[in-house]
Design an enzyme around this catalytic site. Structure first.
Site, PDB file in Angstrom:
ATOM      1  N   ASP A 135     -10.945   3.233   3.486  1.00 31.35           N
ATOM      2  CA  ASP A 135     -11.165   1.585   3.788  1.00 31.35           C
ATOM      3  C   ASP A 135     -12.582   1.745   3.488  1.00 31.35           C
ATOM      4  O   ASP A 135     -13.404   1.146   2.853  1.00 31.35           O
ATOM      5  CB  ASP A 135     -10.901   1.367   5.494  1.00 31.35           C
ATOM      6  CG  ASP A 135      -9.620   0.128   4.848  1.00 31.35           C
ATOM      7  OD1 ASP A 135      -9.077  -0.281   3.591  1.00 31.35           O
ATOM      8  OD2 ASP A 135      -8.987   0.452   6.204  1.00 31.35           O
ATOM      9  N   GLN A 174      -4.992  -1.253   9.560  1.00 32.62           N
ATOM     10  CA  GLN A 174      -4.789  -2.613   9.364  1.00 32.62           C
ATOM     11  C   GLN A 174      -5.563  -3.923   9.964  1.00 32.62           C
ATOM     12  O   GLN A 174      -4.684  -3.494  11.633  1.00 32.62           O
ATOM     13  CB  GLN A 174      -3.070  -2.931   9.311  1.00 32.62           C
ATOM     14  CG  GLN A 174      -2.854  -4.241   7.578  1.00 32.62           C
ATOM     15  CD  GLN A 174      -3.618  -3.982   6.255  1.00 32.62           C
ATOM     16  OE1 GLN A 174      -4.032  -2.998   6.131  1.00 32.62           O
ATOM     17  NE2 GLN A 174      -3.582  -5.179   6.272  1.00 32.62           N
ATOM     18  N   LYS A 182       0.825  -1.119  -0.289  1.00 34.62           N
ATOM     19  CA  LYS A 182      -0.148   0.094  -0.545  1.00 34.62           C
ATOM     20  C   LYS A 182       0.906   0.932   0.333  1.00 34.62           C
ATOM     21  O   LYS A 182       0.777   2.169  -0.650  1.00 34.62           O
ATOM     22  CB  LYS A 182      -1.068   0.183   1.143  1.00 34.62           C
ATOM     23  CG  LYS A 182      -1.825  -0.449   1.208  1.00 34.62           C
ATOM     24  CD  LYS A 182      -2.535  -1.286   2.767  1.00 34.62           C
ATOM     25  CE  LYS A 182      -3.412  -2.148   1.654  1.00 34.62           C
ATOM     26  NZ  LYS A 182      -4.666  -2.432   3.357  1.00 34.62           N
TER      27      LYS A 182
HETATM   28  N1  GUN Z   1      -6.832  -6.214   5.977  1.00 35.68           N
HETATM   29  C1  GUN Z   1      -7.491  -6.889   4.835  1.00 35.68           C
HETATM   30  N2  GUN Z   1      -7.987  -6.657   4.261  1.00 35.68           N
HETATM   31  C2  GUN Z   1      -7.915  -5.195   5.231  1.00 35.68           C
HETATM   32  C3  GUN Z   1      -8.624  -3.919   4.815  1.00 35.68           C
HETATM   33  O1  GUN Z   1      -9.256  -3.705   3.374  1.00 35.68           O
HETATM   34  N3  GUN Z   1      -8.297  -2.650   4.930  1.00 35.68           N
HETATM   35  C4  GUN Z   1      -7.715  -3.202   6.167  1.00 35.68           C
HETATM   36  N4  GUN Z   1      -7.541  -1.680   6.776  1.00 35.68           N
HETATM   37  N5  GUN Z   1      -7.187  -4.165   6.568  1.00 35.68           N
HETATM   38  C5  GUN Z   1      -7.610  -5.462   6.255  1.00 35.68           C
END
Ligand code: GUN
Length: 290
Positions: free
Chosen positions: A120, A97, A53
């Site tokens: 998100d 996350q 990311k």
């Molecule tokens: N953990 C797995 N997928 C995601 C996501 O799309 N966003 C976040 N914040 N954590 C995750």
């Protein structure tokens, strides 16, 4: 029949070029989109996701900030970090996350994020807006899948979309987005009886269950479009999806591979949401998010 490959790397690249242009335009008015990622603990999969990311956000010209916290961090300390980022005008997107360590209440943390920085799309306010079709940040994985279907020319209206999986991150919002585009939607999950009787009806089959190669040709109608959200390791430690690709591609008309399908699109939509947030904050909004 051999299915057409839906190439998430190529579609993601095309979209990221558009996002990069958007970032450049904003920068002309001295506004640099900023994405902050909070990573708690040492989970290897989370570390990889976060690294990707960050790398992608820098590649499109954004400012990227990583806050690493030990697994022992208290809930209050984490909430304080979120608050600090809420108050930081150089940050337009905040991502915590998931999953978080068990002693931290995930819902509480998500609700602490300013909804205008919730790239998100997990904050209840944004989930609610999505449910009633209002403009908001859409959760990245389902949003990426919608973009992939659009750019592949898959027709959605009137089609039967079957989703396996009902998570808040993928399954549930996926159904909503498809419904908004006039699909007939069926949700299947771990307690569904006679799964193939449902999946065999799908014109569009979305698989998000987290079990390696679980879905085979026996679940798929001839000519269906198959989207594989899974990310697993097979018996040889090789990355694979929830769909048995070799079997599925013989009956599907189009299919996403793993890796190289949904994954790159998820990250791309995070960047798109961050750009959108910066555009709103810097008064260049193309739509009204605030
Ligand atoms: N953990 C797995 N997928 C995601 C996501 O799309 N966003 C976040 N914040 N954590 C995750």
């Amino acid at each position: 029949m051999t299915a057409k490959l839906i190439d998430g790397i190529a579609i993601g690249k095309e979209l990221r070029a558009e996002i990069k242009n958007g970032v450049s335009e904003l920068e002309e008015s001295s506004c640099v989109p900023g994405l902050a990622v909070i990573l708690v603990g040492e989970d290897p999969a989370s570390q990889t996701y976060v690294k990707n990311k960050q790398k992608s956000s820098v590649e499109v010209g954004m400012k990227s900030e990583l806050i690493r916290l030990p697994a022992t961090v208290t809930e209050q300390e984490l909430l304080d970090h979120v608050q600090q980022l809420n108050n930081d005008d150089s940050i337009h997107g905040i991502l915590v996350q998931l999953p978080l360590p068990k002693h931290i209440n995930e819902d509480l943390v998500i609700q602490a994020i300013n909804p205008n920085k919730d790239v998100d799309g997990f904050h209840p306010q944004n989930v609610g807006k999505m449910m009633i079709g209002q403009e908001t940040f859409l959760p990245c994985t389902p949003h990426g899948i919608m973009e992939m279907l659009k750019r592949t020319g898959v027709e959605i209206a009137g089609k039967h979309a079957v989703i396996i999986g009902r998570s808040n991150i993928v399954g549930k919002p996926m159904g909503q987005l498809l419904l908004q585009k006039d699909a007939t939607v069926t949700y299947c999950h771990s307690r569904t009886k006679d799964l193939p009787s449902f999946t065999k009806q799908a014109d569009i089959l979305i698989v998000a269950i987290g079990r390696a190669k679980f879905v085979t040709d026996e679940h798929i109608k001839e000519g269906a479009v198959v989207i594989d959200v899974g990310m697993n390791r097979d018996e040889n430690g090789k990355l694979c999806g929830d769909v048995d690709f070799e079997k599925a591609e013989k009956v599907a008309s189009a299919i996403t591979p793993v890796p190289g399908g949904v994954g790159p699109m998820t990250i791309t939509m995070l960047l798109k949401n961050t750009l959108q947030s910066a555009e709103s904050a810097c008064g260049k909004a193309k739509n009204n998010l605030q």
